[in-house]
Structures are given as C-alpha cells and as structure tokens.
Design a protein around this motif. Structure first.
Motif, PDB file in Angstrom:
ATOM      1  N   ASP A 152       8.554   7.062  11.751  1.00 14.44           N
ATOM      2  CA  ASP A 152       8.334   6.317  12.996  1.00 14.44           C
ATOM      3  C   ASP A 152       7.359   7.033  13.928  1.00 14.44           C
ATOM      4  O   ASP A 152       6.568   6.390  14.610  1.00 14.44           O
ATOM      5  CB  ASP A 152       9.664   6.079  13.723  1.00 14.44           C
ATOM      6  CG  ASP A 152      10.562   5.100  12.979  1.00 14.44           C
ATOM      7  OD1 ASP A 152      10.033   4.297  12.181  1.00 14.44           O
ATOM      8  OD2 ASP A 152      11.787   5.149  13.181  1.00 14.44           O
ATOM      9  N   SER A 153       7.425   8.372  13.961  1.00 13.53           N
ATOM     10  CA  SER A 153       6.523   9.107  14.850  1.00 13.53           C
ATOM     11  C   SER A 153       5.088   9.132  14.327  1.00 13.53           C
ATOM     12  O   SER A 153       4.156   9.338  15.091  1.00 13.53           O
ATOM     13  CB  SER A 153       7.025  10.532  15.076  1.00 13.53           C
ATOM     14  OG  SER A 153       6.925  11.282  13.876  1.00 13.53           O
ATOM     15  N   LEU A 154       4.890   8.905  13.036  1.00 19.15           N
ATOM     16  CA  LEU A 154       3.544   8.899  12.455  1.00 19.15           C
ATOM     17  C   LEU A 154       2.868   7.530  12.525  1.00 19.15           C
ATOM     18  O   LEU A 154       1.639   7.449  12.598  1.00 19.15           O
ATOM     19  CB  LEU A 154       3.591   9.380  10.999  1.00 19.15           C
ATOM     20  CG  LEU A 154       3.924  10.856  10.790  1.00 19.15           C
ATOM     21  CD1 LEU A 154       4.116  11.149   9.308  1.00 19.15           C
ATOM     22  CD2 LEU A 154       2.843  11.745  11.378  1.00 19.15           C
ATOM     23  N   ILE A 155       3.648   6.459  12.512  1.00 17.75           N
ATOM     24  CA  ILE A 155       3.067   5.111  12.566  1.00 17.75           C
ATOM     25  C   ILE A 155       2.355   4.931  13.908  1.00 17.75           C
ATOM     26  O   ILE A 155       2.896   5.255  14.960  1.00 17.75           O
ATOM     27  CB  ILE A 155       4.147   4.032  12.341  1.00 17.75           C
ATOM     28  CG1 ILE A 155       4.621   4.097  10.890  1.00 17.75           C
ATOM     29  CG2 ILE A 155       3.618   2.641  12.684  1.00 17.75           C
ATOM     30  CD1 ILE A 155       5.712   3.140  10.522  1.00 17.75           C
ATOM     31  N   GLY A 156       1.115   4.456  13.816  1.00 16.53           N
ATOM     32  CA  GLY A 156       0.304   4.257  15.009  1.00 16.53           C
ATOM     33  C   GLY A 156      -0.584   5.434  15.357  1.00 16.53           C
ATOM     34  O   GLY A 156      -1.403   5.353  16.260  1.00 16.53           O
ATOM     35  N   THR A 157      -0.443   6.546  14.632  1.00 12.36           N
ATOM     36  CA  THR A 157      -1.291   7.705  14.914  1.00 12.36           C
ATOM     37  C   THR A 157      -2.614   7.587  14.164  1.00 12.36           C
ATOM     38  O   THR A 157      -2.720   6.885  13.162  1.00 12.36           O
ATOM     39  CB  THR A 157      -0.594   9.026  14.522  1.00 12.36           C
ATOM     40  OG1 THR A 157      -0.307   9.013  13.116  1.00 12.36           O
ATOM     41  CG2 THR A 157       0.690   9.234  15.303  1.00 12.36           C
ATOM     42  N   LYS A 175     -12.017   7.403  10.179  1.00 14.98           N
ATOM     43  CA  LYS A 175     -10.860   7.584  11.054  1.00 14.98           C
ATOM     44  C   LYS A 175     -10.056   6.286  11.002  1.00 14.98           C
ATOM     45  O   LYS A 175     -10.618   5.201  11.125  1.00 14.98           O
ATOM     46  CB  LYS A 175     -11.295   7.873  12.479  1.00 14.98           C
ATOM     47  CG  LYS A 175     -10.126   8.147  13.417  1.00 14.98           C
ATOM     48  CD  LYS A 175     -10.601   8.534  14.782  1.00 14.98           C
ATOM     49  CE  LYS A 175     -10.691  10.036  14.781  1.00 14.98           C
ATOM     50  NZ  LYS A 175     -10.857  10.592  16.125  1.00 14.98           N
ATOM     51  N   VAL A 176      -8.740   6.413  10.772  1.00 12.61           N
ATOM     52  CA  VAL A 176      -7.882   5.239  10.623  1.00 12.61           C
ATOM     53  C   VAL A 176      -6.612   5.401  11.445  1.00 12.61           C
ATOM     54  O   VAL A 176      -6.261   6.491  11.876  1.00 12.61           O
ATOM     55  CB  VAL A 176      -7.514   4.993   9.140  1.00 12.61           C
ATOM     56  CG1 VAL A 176      -8.751   4.712   8.306  1.00 12.61           C
ATOM     57  CG2 VAL A 176      -6.735   6.156   8.558  1.00 12.61           C
ATOM     58  N   ILE A 177      -5.944   4.279  11.629  1.00  5.72           N
ATOM     59  CA  ILE A 177      -4.617   4.262  12.261  1.00  5.72           C
ATOM     60  C   ILE A 177      -3.597   3.955  11.170  1.00  5.72           C
ATOM     61  O   ILE A 177      -3.788   3.030  10.368  1.00  5.72           O
ATOM     62  CB  ILE A 177      -4.551   3.193  13.372  1.00  5.72           C
ATOM     63  CG1 ILE A 177      -5.526   3.536  14.493  1.00  5.72           C
ATOM     64  CG2 ILE A 177      -3.123   3.082  13.918  1.00  5.72           C
ATOM     65  CD1 ILE A 177      -5.648   2.460  15.548  1.00  5.72           C
ATOM     66  N   GLU A 231      -0.529   1.136   4.324  1.00  8.40           N
ATOM     67  CA  GLU A 231      -1.377   0.221   5.099  1.00  8.40           C
ATOM     68  C   GLU A 231      -2.038   1.011   6.227  1.00  8.40           C
ATOM     69  O   GLU A 231      -1.381   1.789   6.923  1.00  8.40           O
ATOM     70  CB  GLU A 231      -0.539  -0.904   5.680  1.00  8.40           C
ATOM     71  CG  GLU A 231      -1.328  -1.960   6.403  1.00  8.40           C
ATOM     72  CD  GLU A 231      -0.447  -3.038   7.019  1.00  8.40           C
ATOM     73  OE1 GLU A 231      -0.934  -3.775   7.877  1.00  8.40           O
ATOM     74  OE2 GLU A 231       0.747  -3.142   6.620  1.00  8.40           O
ATOM     75  N   ILE A 232      -3.363   0.779   6.383  1.00  2.00           N
ATOM     76  CA  ILE A 232      -4.118   1.453   7.431  1.00  2.00           C
ATOM     77  C   ILE A 232      -4.995   0.452   8.160  1.00  2.00           C
ATOM     78  O   ILE A 232      -5.239  -0.666   7.665  1.00  2.00           O
ATOM     79  CB  ILE A 232      -5.001   2.590   6.860  1.00  2.00           C
ATOM     80  CG1 ILE A 232      -5.958   2.037   5.795  1.00  2.00           C
ATOM     81  CG2 ILE A 232      -4.176   3.716   6.336  1.00  2.00           C
ATOM     82  CD1 ILE A 232      -6.962   3.036   5.268  1.00  2.00           C
ATOM     83  N   GLU A 233      -5.491   0.869   9.310  1.00  2.00           N
ATOM     84  CA  GLU A 233      -6.448   0.073  10.080  1.00  2.00           C
ATOM     85  C   GLU A 233      -7.613   0.997  10.441  1.00  2.00           C
ATOM     86  O   GLU A 233      -7.381   2.097  10.975  1.00  2.00           O
ATOM     87  CB  GLU A 233      -5.796  -0.460  11.350  1.00  2.00           C
ATOM     88  CG  GLU A 233      -6.698  -1.230  12.257  1.00  2.00           C
ATOM     89  CD  GLU A 233      -5.995  -1.650  13.534  1.00  2.00           C
ATOM     90  OE1 GLU A 233      -6.613  -1.512  14.610  1.00  2.00           O
ATOM     91  OE2 GLU A 233      -4.826  -2.086  13.449  1.00  2.00           O
ATOM     92  N   ILE A 234      -8.834   0.578  10.137  1.00  5.78           N
ATOM     93  CA  ILE A 234     -10.003   1.411  10.434  1.00  5.78           C
ATOM     94  C   ILE A 234     -10.268   1.398  11.937  1.00  5.78           C
ATOM     95  O   ILE A 234     -10.240   0.337  12.566  1.00  5.78           O
ATOM     96  CB  ILE A 234     -11.247   0.918   9.655  1.00  5.78           C
ATOM     97  CG1 ILE A 234     -10.977   1.044   8.158  1.00  5.78           C
ATOM     98  CG2 ILE A 234     -12.468   1.716  10.041  1.00  5.78           C
ATOM     99  CD1 ILE A 234     -12.076   0.479   7.283  1.00  5.78           C
ATOM    100  N   VAL A 235     -10.513   2.568  12.502  1.00  4.22           N
ATOM    101  CA  VAL A 235     -10.846   2.690  13.908  1.00  4.22           C
ATOM    102  C   VAL A 235     -12.334   2.398  14.071  1.00  4.22           C
ATOM    103  O   VAL A 235     -13.162   2.981  13.381  1.00  4.22           O
ATOM    104  CB  VAL A 235     -10.523   4.099  14.446  1.00  4.22           C
ATOM    105  CG1 VAL A 235     -10.972   4.252  15.887  1.00  4.22           C
ATOM    106  CG2 VAL A 235      -9.044   4.400  14.295  1.00  4.22           C
ATOM    107  N   GLN A 236     -12.681   1.482  14.977  1.00  7.84           N
ATOM    108  CA  GLN A 236     -14.098   1.120  15.189  1.00  7.84           C
ATOM    109  C   GLN A 236     -14.805   2.093  16.088  1.00  7.84           C
ATOM    110  O   GLN A 236     -14.388   2.568  17.021  1.00  7.84           O
ATOM    111  CB  GLN A 236     -14.216  -0.301  15.769  1.00  7.84           C
ATOM    112  CG  GLN A 236     -13.673  -1.337  14.848  1.00  7.84           C
ATOM    113  CD  GLN A 236     -14.432  -1.493  13.532  1.00  7.84           C
ATOM    114  OE1 GLN A 236     -15.625  -1.185  13.445  1.00  7.84           O
ATOM    115  NE2 GLN A 236     -13.764  -1.933  12.502  1.00  7.84           N
TER     116      GLN A 236
END
Length: 156
Positions: A92-97, A128-130, A151-156
């Motif tokens: 939980d503490s890592l999600i969103g970092t 760099k990803v979230i 699952e990741i999200e690329i930081v723009q």
C-alpha cells in the motif's frame, strides 16, 4: 624471488617479483585465501541445497553520507544499516510512488529497490513511472525483490 612464470598471469615476459621485505605478507595472504577456499568447499559439500543457501544471503548496504564510522559511531552506523535492511515497505505504501525502470546489479528489470517488473516493460527502460498495481513475489528472488509490479503509468 620470482613467483610466476612469464604469461602465467600476465602477457609480460618479465616474471612477477615480490620484494624481500614483503614476502611474508604475500605468503600470509596466500594461506588465508587457501583457508577460505577450503572452508567454502567443505561448506558446499555439507550443505548442497543451492536454494536454501541462497536464502541465507544478506545484502548489507554501505552507510550513507549521514552515517559515520569512527570511534563509537561505528556501532551506531552498523545498527542503522541493519535496521535499513530489515525495513521493507508495504504494498500500500508503494502504490502511487514514482520510480525509474532499470536493471539491477543482477540484470533483473526493476522499478525501485523492492519491485521486479515483467519483461514486457523492458522497452520502457529509463522511463519514470508511477506504480499502480503490485503483488507479492513468490519466486526464487522474493528475498531480494519482495514485490512484482503488474501495472504502471508513465510520467509525462
């Protein structure tokens, strides 16, 4: 005193020479190395389970600039390093970092010090990803990388 024939350890024709006043320390190192090799051989013979042996590996990071290793500070620095090794953040503490996708020293694709990535993300190396979704790692490398990012999200 000559300790090596030409081309045995170098491509030079001159043999390696140990200075007379340093030969005792040289032989001392040789005997210590022989002792370590002998001990390791005996350990492997009596403990042949490779996977069990791998679980006994402890990675102890070097102290940072914030720690000192002088006088009584040495014990404090070692203590803080040991505490750092034992601290593994929760999912939980890592999600969103945010983190960078890279290869670790073992050649595994990772995102931060605790998360392994699937090889399908290798084309995003250096990005760099979230972290969006993380699961427990139940593989052989779960000690060094306790989580897998799914699952990741690329930081723009």
């Amino acid at each position: 005193m000559n300790f090596a024939s030409s081309d045995s350890h170098t491509n030079e024709d001159d043999p390696y020479v140990i200075e007379e006043e340093k030969k005792e320390i040289f032989f001392g190192y040789v005997l210590q190395l022989c002792h370590v090799i002998k001990w390791l051989g005996e350990y492997i013979n009596s403990n042949p389970n490779i996977e069990l042996n791998k679980t006994k590996i402890k990675i102890i990071p070097l102290p940072t600039n914030n720690t000192t290793i002088t006088g009584t500070g040495k014990q404090e620095a070692v203590k803080s390093v040991e505490e750092k090794v034992a601290e593994i953040p929760s999912i939980d503490s890592l999600i969103g970092t945010e983190c960078n996708i890279m290869y670790n020293r073992d050649g595994k694709l990772v995102c931060g010090p605790y998360c392994k990535l699937e090889s399908k993300y290798s084309s995003m190396l250096g990005k760099k990803v979230i972290l969006k979704n993380i699961i427990q790692n139940d593989g052989k490398d779960k000690i060094e990388l306790p989580y897998i990012v799914t699952e990741i999200e690329i930081v723009q």
